[in-house]
Design an enzyme around this catalytic site. Sequence first.
Site, short mmCIF file in Angstrom:
data_model
loop_
_atom_site.label_atom_id
_atom_site.label_comp_id
_atom_site.label_asym_id
_atom_site.label_seq_id
_atom_site.Cartn_x
_atom_site.Cartn_y
_atom_site.Cartn_z
CB ILE A 96 16.59 52.69 -17.41
CG1 ILE A 96 17.39 52.34 -18.68
CG2 ILE A 96 17.47 53.05 -16.26
CD1 ILE A 96 18.10 53.56 -19.28
N GLY A 97 14.28 50.54 -18.79
CA GLY A 97 13.16 50.58 -19.74
C GLY A 97 12.77 49.17 -20.14
CG PHE A 121 9.47 43.16 -29.69
CD1 PHE A 121 8.72 42.01 -29.88
CD2 PHE A 121 9.04 44.34 -30.27
CE1 PHE A 121 7.57 42.04 -30.65
CE2 PHE A 121 7.90 44.38 -31.03
CZ PHE A 121 7.15 43.23 -31.22
N GLY A 122 11.89 43.82 -25.69
CA GLY A 122 13.19 43.80 -25.00
C GLY A 122 13.25 44.72 -23.81
CD GLU A 123 13.95 42.96 -19.46
OE1 GLU A 123 15.10 42.57 -19.22
OE2 GLU A 123 12.96 42.64 -18.78
CB ILE A 124 16.63 50.08 -21.97
CG1 ILE A 124 15.56 50.14 -23.05
CG2 ILE A 124 17.85 50.93 -22.30
CD1 ILE A 124 16.00 49.88 -24.41
CE LYS A 166 15.26 48.79 -28.21
NZ LYS A 166 14.63 49.90 -28.93
CG ASP A 220 6.55 54.29 -31.69
OD1 ASP A 220 5.45 54.84 -31.47
OD2 ASP A 220 7.05 53.45 -30.92
P1 ADP Z 1 11.53 49.90 -26.73
O1 ADP Z 1 11.73 49.81 -28.20
O2 ADP Z 1 11.64 48.58 -26.03
O3 ADP Z 1 10.33 50.72 -26.33
P2 ADP Z 1 13.25 52.18 -26.42
O4 ADP Z 1 14.45 52.20 -27.30
O5 ADP Z 1 12.08 53.00 -26.85
O6 ADP Z 1 12.81 50.68 -26.18
O7 ADP Z 1 13.67 52.60 -24.95
C1 ADP Z 1 12.73 52.57 -23.86
C2 ADP Z 1 13.14 53.62 -22.83
O8 ADP Z 1 14.46 53.32 -22.34
C3 ADP Z 1 13.23 55.03 -23.41
O9 ADP Z 1 11.98 55.69 -23.31
C4 ADP Z 1 14.28 55.68 -22.53
O10 ADP Z 1 13.69 56.19 -21.35
C5 ADP Z 1 15.19 54.52 -22.15
N1 ADP Z 1 16.39 54.51 -23.04
C6 ADP Z 1 16.57 53.81 -24.17
N2 ADP Z 1 17.78 54.05 -24.69
C7 ADP Z 1 18.38 54.94 -23.87
C8 ADP Z 1 19.66 55.61 -23.86
N3 ADP Z 1 20.58 55.40 -24.82
N4 ADP Z 1 19.91 56.46 -22.85
C9 ADP Z 1 19.00 56.69 -21.88
N5 ADP Z 1 17.80 56.09 -21.83
C10 ADP Z 1 17.49 55.23 -22.81
#
Ligand code: ADP
Length: 302
Positions: free
Chosen positions: A16-17, A21-24, A39, A130
């Site tokens: 989903i993201g 540096f990574g992926e969610i 994450k 951020d």
């Molecule tokens: P990065 O540091 O790689 O940018 P983030 O922690 O900001 O990663 O997460 C990127 C996107 O993933 C967020 O904008 C959100 O849409 C989704 N996301 C991250 N963690 C969650 C979570 N616990 N529940 C739902 N969506 C999440």
Amino acid sequence: MLTGSIRGRWHLVTRIGQGGFGEIYIAHDRQTEQPVAIKFEKKSCQKEALKFEIEVLSQLQSSIFFPNFICSGCSKDFNYLVMDLHGPNLSSVRRHHRKRCFSITTTAKIGIEMILSIKEIHKIGFIHRDIKPSNFVLHRETTIKKLISKKKTKNDNLPTICLLDFGLARRYLDEERNLLQSRGKVGFRGTTRYASLNSHLGIDLSRRDDIWSLLYLLVEFLKGELPWSQIKDRQLIFELKKKFNSVSLVKGLSIQFAKFYEYVQTLKFEDSIDYDYLISLLQKAVKEGKYERDSSMDWDKS
Ligand code: ADP
């Protein structure tokens, strides 16, 4: 794209993201039968920010404005963090909203929660660095139920949003809660669209800069855009941020936003934030506005 499962318990469903540096991923927890968010960070990544992110998130667990930490660990190639799955982020909610902007009632309601969440992170001695719409997500019914069952909140005090991503967070207080001195000139930190002028200038960031980013975010929510939304060049964005002052940036909005701007402008590196004052400005902005019978969130309206 990763597949399979983590520790035989969390079965990866979909990504989903994706960050620098990574992926969610969304994963299915075979033990609780609930969806979770995981994450991942590549182990080859130099900074290994996830360890630090886990440290910060662990300290925020008593607050209703941060994701519930489930577990963390590492596999051959990745470090990972398992947390509750939340709803969509507010950048995507705004972009998918019919008008691409929010009413003053919705903006102020979530703005107040954003101020409270920033206050919590400042309280434990960190700045976020951020603050932006994609780092705020909506609570889901299941995460709300969890907050109630863990007695973190009462039914009449339910939060709408949750603050994520502590990869860029930094201590501003030392272990004895003394203010850390400015390091002088540093590199740019944050996301260009929402970064404060200090960040553009390479000035060490402090609590005030989280509030600058919040102000830009609120203006974007209300107007649907910022004067530099279409621009990619960081220098040009910097010039526009300097040009748009308390009058021109918030033109057409409640006078309370000019007061918000003027207050943030007075803040020095070491200053603490008057969170209550900022909340009162948002409350006044709602009262001044046209009477809105429907106080539900914009995305819940038909
Ligand atoms: P990065 O540091 O790689 O940018 P983030 O922690 O900001 O990663 O997460 C990127 C996107 O993933 C967020 O904008 C959100 O849409 C989704 N996301 C991250 N963690 C969650 C979570 N616990 N529940 C739902 N969506 C999440």
